[in-house]
Structure formats: C-alpha cells, structure tokens
Design a protein around this motif. Structure first.
Motif, PDB file in Angstrom:
ATOM      1  N   ALA A 251      33.326 103.454  95.637  1.00 39.53           N
ATOM      2  CA  ALA A 251      34.587 103.902  94.665  1.00 39.53           C
ATOM      3  C   ALA A 251      34.456 105.539  94.771  1.00 39.53           C
ATOM      4  O   ALA A 251      35.583 106.153  94.988  1.00 39.53           O
ATOM      5  CB  ALA A 251      34.652 103.401  93.668  1.00 39.53           C
TER       6      ALA A 251
ATOM      7  N   ILE B 273      37.293  96.635  95.710  1.00 39.45           N
ATOM      8  CA  ILE B 273      38.017  97.630  96.189  1.00 39.45           C
ATOM      9  C   ILE B 273      38.844  97.278  97.276  1.00 39.45           C
ATOM     10  O   ILE B 273      38.486  96.669  98.128  1.00 39.45           O
ATOM     11  CB  ILE B 273      37.018  98.707  96.819  1.00 39.45           C
ATOM     12  CG1 ILE B 273      36.235  99.603  95.624  1.00 39.45           C
ATOM     13  CG2 ILE B 273      37.880  99.818  97.331  1.00 39.45           C
ATOM     14  CD1 ILE B 273      35.146 100.206  96.093  1.00 39.45           C
ATOM     15  N   SER B 274      40.275  97.334  97.105  1.00 38.34           N
ATOM     16  CA  SER B 274      41.242  96.787  98.095  1.00 38.34           C
ATOM     17  C   SER B 274      42.324  97.751  98.020  1.00 38.34           C
ATOM     18  O   SER B 274      42.145  98.932  97.574  1.00 38.34           O
ATOM     19  CB  SER B 274      41.672  95.652  97.587  1.00 38.34           C
ATOM     20  OG  SER B 274      42.337  95.892  96.663  1.00 38.34           O
TER      21      SER B 274
ATOM     22  N   ARG C 169      45.685  99.453  94.566  1.00 34.22           N
ATOM     23  CA  ARG C 169      45.160 100.578  93.902  1.00 34.22           C
ATOM     24  C   ARG C 169      45.027 100.282  92.336  1.00 34.22           C
ATOM     25  O   ARG C 169      44.099 100.341  91.734  1.00 34.22           O
ATOM     26  CB  ARG C 169      46.039 101.818  93.956  1.00 34.22           C
ATOM     27  CG  ARG C 169      45.439 103.120  93.674  1.00 34.22           C
ATOM     28  CD  ARG C 169      46.128 104.198  94.074  1.00 34.22           C
ATOM     29  NE  ARG C 169      45.197 105.417  93.973  1.00 34.22           N
ATOM     30  CZ  ARG C 169      44.284 105.638  95.081  1.00 34.22           C
ATOM     31  NH1 ARG C 169      44.116 104.962  96.030  1.00 34.22           N
ATOM     32  NH2 ARG C 169      43.474 107.105  94.700  1.00 34.22           N
TER      33      ARG C 169
ATOM     34  N   THR D  91      42.296  97.562  91.895  1.00 37.93           N
ATOM     35  CA  THR D  91      41.079  98.188  92.429  1.00 37.93           C
ATOM     36  C   THR D  91      40.413  98.804  91.025  1.00 37.93           C
ATOM     37  O   THR D  91      39.636  98.699  90.692  1.00 37.93           O
ATOM     38  CB  THR D  91      41.239  99.119  93.214  1.00 37.93           C
ATOM     39  OG1 THR D  91      41.558  98.493  94.576  1.00 37.93           O
ATOM     40  CG2 THR D  91      39.735  99.865  93.565  1.00 37.93           C
TER      41      THR D  91
END
Length: 555
Positions: free
Chosen positions: A447, A519-520, A523, A526
């Motif tokens: 990240a 995490i995708s 936003r 995430t």
RNA sequence: GCGCCCGUAGCUCAGCUGGAUAGAGCGUCGGACUUCGAAUCCGUAGGCCGGGGGUUCGAAUCCCUCCGGGCGCGCCA
C-alpha cells in the motif's frame, strides 16, 4: 457495546417499573454474552431469567415487558425473545466499526484497563536454587510467571516481578562439596564422588575455573574453608548463567531477593521469636514447630531442627511476612506442581500474621513432558542429564518455546514436542499467529508503494461503513473482545486465555485474507480495509507482547 | 490411605463464577496459488463431555460417589 446493551436493559427495567408493569426496579447480576449461534443475534441477555424470582413473574413475561420498552435504532436493529427468556439483540454494522478508530488511537495501550485499580501485586516465579542450570520445567514456570505479570500490569495492577534466590542452607554446601571434590579429582587425587552430590558436567567446568583462579596451592587448603569458597564461587557463576538464560528467554525481574539476606539481617531469628511469643511456634523433641494445623494443615511443621539448623520453612516464613510488609496487597507464588503440599503451610503463615488468605495465591504449574517427534524424551536427573531451558531456546527459539509453554492451561500437564516446535507450519501455533503480523506488514508495504498509506487519515474519510462483509464484521467483533479477554486472563491468572484469543483472531484474519483483497481499484474500500488490517496487526502485536513473544515484520 | 491436578472427537486440548443445537488444531478424505506472503484457506467426517446418583426451569460446568491417570505426602530441598 456490551455496556450499551446493559444500559439499554437497565433503562427498560426502570421505565417498566415506573409504569407499574414490574413490581421491582432491582436488577440482579446479569450476563450479556455473544450467543453461540448466529440465529440468536449478536448479543444476548439473560436478565429476564435471573430476575424471575425477584419480579415473581415467568421469565418470558418479563422479557416481553422489557422488550416493549427497548427502542430499536441506529445500533440496535432488532430485539427478539427466545428460548426460556433470552433477550437477543441484533445489531447493525455500525455497532462494531468504531473499534478500528479506538485501536488506531490507543495503539499499544489498546486492551489495557484499570480493573486492577493500581493494587500492588507481587509475582514471584522461577526461584530455582543456584545449584544448576534451569531446565524445561523452570521454563514453563518462567513463561507463566512473566506473562501473568505482564497481563496483570496491562489490566491496571501495580506489578512487581521477583526472583527468590535460595542461596542458603544445605544444598549450597552440597554444591560447594561437589565442586571441591571435582577439583581434587582434576588435581589428580583419587577421591570418591558421592551420589548425593551434583552430578552434572557443569560442576567439573566450575571446578576448573576455581582451580584456575585460586592456583594449585588451593588443593591443600583446609577443607571446610575450601568448600565454602567453592560454594560461593559456584553459586555466583550458576546464578549468572540463570540470569543469562532468563534474559535470552525474554524474562526480566524487578528484584532478585536473597534468602541469605534474611538470615544476615536477623530477620528469620526475629520472626521466630515473635511467633514464639504468640505461642504459634513451640518446642517439642528438641525442635521448633509452627502450629500450621491451626489453619487447616494436616500436621505441624518443623521450623528449626533438633540439630539447630533451620529448615527452608523458616526462611519462607520470614520471606512471606517481608513481602507483605513491603506493601503488597496480594502475593502470587508460581510453583511446580510437586510443591503443592507446601501451600497450606505458607497459607498458615499468612493467616497467622493477620492477612486474609485470599491475599496469597499460588499458581501451580503442572509438569512438562518433553517429546521429540511424538516419542518421550528420557531424562535422568540423577545422572545430571536433564534438558536445560537454554538447550530448548537454542533449538526451537524463544518465541516458539514461550508460545508452546503458554498454549495450555497450567492446570494440565503439557506435552512439548521439540520437532513440532521447530516446524514452520500451522501445526506450530506460533507461526500461525506471527504470520498474520508479517502478512499484514506485507500488505501495508504494498500500500505504501502505491502511495495509499499516507491517505489513511485516521480521523476522517476512511469510510469505515464500507466494512460490511461477513468476515469483516466478525473480525471487528473479535477485535472488540480483546480487552475483556485481557481482563478475564488477569482475573483468572490464566495466560492461555490470551493464547486462545490470538489463535482465534489469527484464524479469522487468515480466512478473511483468503477471501477478500485488501487493495483494489475501489479506493474508499481499500482505505477502509487498510485501516482494518492495521488494527488487526496492532492487536496481534499487543497480545503477543503480553505473552513475551515478538511480532515479526518479516518471517 | 490422605491431599492437589487431570479425564470432552482417533490424537493434543479449549469451553467450567450453570444457559439455547458441544468447540478448535492436528490426523482422515476432497478441493483452492499467472493475484496484497499457500508458514494460508475452503469443504468433509468424527461425541452417552470417564461411570452412576443428586441440586434446578436448565448441568460438560455445581454437590456426592466410584473408576482411571499424573504429582505430592521427611526434623529433605
């Protein structure tokens, strides 16, 4: 959340009483618990059942009245009556999401509490004789004592950890004799080495050191003096080794207390005189006896033998009196299970000196069975061939050893398998939990590379309401219960409660991880998930710290 | 003989200040990696909670008793 439910119930009782629907506004102790089955809601109260006698009404009837006075809303979605009269609360996700903020804000102190009210508690543990290295059994006692101390401190007790050095009495003289005889052998003299001397090779090593230090002439020294020199020297070296082994095991003490100091200061003598004056200690057959039977012991116990030598009990009396005089409101001793016969004796002393018996507690740690690949490991204390704590720590590592020692209640015997403790898979619980910490670190690293991490603003814009997957809600619930688990662990003096909690949390995380990407492209989601896993990471670390196990960033 | 601890799935153990349909890991068997760490996950099967009695609306949990295992029962430490 449980507090909110309690308050809600209390309000309902009050309102119903004011309306004359209930004959009493009293509320007995009730439980608010997480039901085993999902169909029974998120939290459940047994208030109706425990109030039945008081309100003179059937539980279900009470439940109906109360439920009609409970309003659903933002947090409480639905209320149901079930079974014999349980009131089941179904909560909205909003009830659980704020725990993330709590954890991120409180960080290392999340889970701590003030239930201990700063009560001064002493935990004394290991306290092995400085006549040989620590072995496996001491390891379990050390892990338990150290963790109990950590947990109590975290729960708001004022804790002091202490090691009692048995540096007086017969076994120290035996130690001196053992070293002296080995020394003579080393110098080429043909002397017998009796069975009741310490057999281990470390005695020979120490004899060598004495010889080196004192020189060849030492061999001709007066035996009595020589033995004394050997004893002092050996005890010092061995104690130093014990300290090192404990340090390597992650165990530290606030105080090391010498038994000999109790004699040197005249403390033992004074205590005996005092109890004599109060007729608690009397003379018979040339010996001095403590009337422990007055406090439930099976027989009275000798304090000073008819040969004039004090027993261990004598200094233990003085020691435990001294502990309380130092201001401890509660004194906890961690002993091996083979010493259980001693409890009543010390208890008698505590009560005879005017303290309440609850102020003295003994944690009895059951024995450790050492295995290798499922096969029992033969140990012969007689030949001095025991597996030392150091050997264990060197072989499997501090973390694996500590975690293994704390994996079960100390009320049960423990099978410690060296091969298992070295395995790096889910059979070995320490990796299972540490892996969570390392895995999350990996996610956070990624990240960071994607420049997401600085966007985790812990105050706003994280959309915690997006944490609504089933696995996320159950993770949040488990995070919520960390504090109460610490409290339970502290009140029961049972570190394995924390162990179980960590295994639980770890399992929930691994399940979540395998099912959802943190995490995708989304936003907002995430960011919400990053703060969730960061919370998990912190709680795992806090829990492991209580057990004295490190939380690695990488494995 | 007396005292302390233990007896729950094939194995190792949670749950024990009484709560609803008994829990986990390992082992069985069958699945999931071109994806943030597979040291991971998902599914499957497995139980007279050692036996018997009692207390209660309700017992794995509390009481009594018996059986089985560990550890103690010194003017040793």
């Amino acid at each position: 959340m449980k507090q909110i439910i309690r308050r809600t119930v209390a309000n309902a009782v009050e309102k119903a009483f004011e309306k004359g629907l209930l004959p009493s506004d009293q509320m007995p102790d009730m439980d608010v618990e997480e039901p085993r089955h999902k169909a029974h809601g998120d939290l459940s109260s047994n208030v109706a059942m425990v109030s039945a006698a008081l309100q003179k009404m059937p539980p279900r009837k009470i439940a109906e009245i109360l439920v009609s006075h409970i309003e659903t809303g933002d947090l409480i979605r639905k209320v149901e009556i079930a079974g014999p009269g349980f009131i089941n609360f179904f909560l909205s996700n909003k009830a659980w999401q704020p725990v993330v903020d709590e954890i991120l804000e409180q960080d290392t102190s999340f889970g701590s509490s003030d239930i201990g009210k700063n009560e001064k508690v002493q935990v004394e543990f290991v306290s092995s004789n400085p006549t040989g290295p620590l072995h496996v059994g001491h390891g379990r006692g050390a892990a338990v004592g150290d963790s109990v101390g950590n947990i109590l401190a975290f729960a708001g007790f004022d804790v002091q950890k202490e090691y009692y050095i048995n540096d007086s009495g017969r076994q120290i003289r035996t130690l001196g004799t053992s070293v002296w005889l080995r020394l003579l052998q080393k110098a080429g003299k043909a002397v017998d080495f009796p069975e009741d001397c310490y057999q281990g090779d470390y005695i020979k090593d120490i004899a060598g050191l004495v010889l080196e230090k004192e020189g060849e002439a030492f061999v001709h020294k007066d035996e009595k003096e020589a033995v004394e020199v050997c004893a002092k020297f050996a005890a010092k070296i061995i104690l130093q080794g014990i300290r090192e082994d404990l340090t390597d095991f992650g165990v530290g003490f606030d105080q090391w207390f010498s038994e000999q100091s109790l004699y040197d200061s005249g403390r033992v003598q004074k205590v005996i005189e005092d109890f004599k004056a109060r007729a608690m200690i009397y003379e018979e057959d040339g010996a001095l006896w403590f009337k422990t039977t007055d406090f439930g012991d099976e027989k009275n116990r000798v304090v000073v033998r008819n040969n004039g030598l004090a027993t261990y009990f004598a200094s233990d009396i003085a020691y435990h009196m001294e502990k309380f005089e130092r201001g401890f409101q509660r004194v906890i001793d961690v002993w091996g299970a083979d010493h259980h016969g001693y409890i009543k004796r010390i208890n008698a002393v505590v009560e005879a000196s005017g303290r309440k018996s609850e102020q003295f507690q003994v944690i009895l740690v059951q024995l450790v069975n050492l295995l290798r690949g499922g096969q029992p490991f033969q140990m012969s204390t007689r030949a001095g061939e025991f597996v030392t704590l150091k050997e264990i720590v060197d072989e499997v590592g501090k973390d694996a050893a500590r975690f293994m020692f704390l994996s079960r209640s100390y009320d049960s015997g423990l099978d410690f398998d060296l091969e298992l403790a070295k395995q790096k898979n889910s059979e070995n619980p320490v990796y299972y939990v540490q892996y969570v910490h390392a895995r999350i670190t990996g996610i956070l690293l990624k990240a960071k590379q994607e420049n997401l991490i600085q966007e985790i603003d812990f105050k706003k814009g994280r959309h915690l309401n997006l944490l609504d997957a089933e696995e996320e809600i159950s993770l949040l619930k488990i995070l919520y219960t960390f504090r109460e688990n610490v409290e339970k662990s502290a009140l029961e003096l049972h570190p394995h409660v924390i162990f179980n909690y960590l295994m639980n949390l770890a399992a929930a995380f691994h399940g979540y991880y395998n099912r959802h990407k943190v995490i995708s492209d989304d936003r907002d989601q995430t960011l919400a998930r990053l703060s969730l896993v960061l919370s998990v990471k912190k709680v795992i670390r806090n829990g492991l710290t209580l057990l004295g196990v490190t939380a690695p960033e990488r494995m």
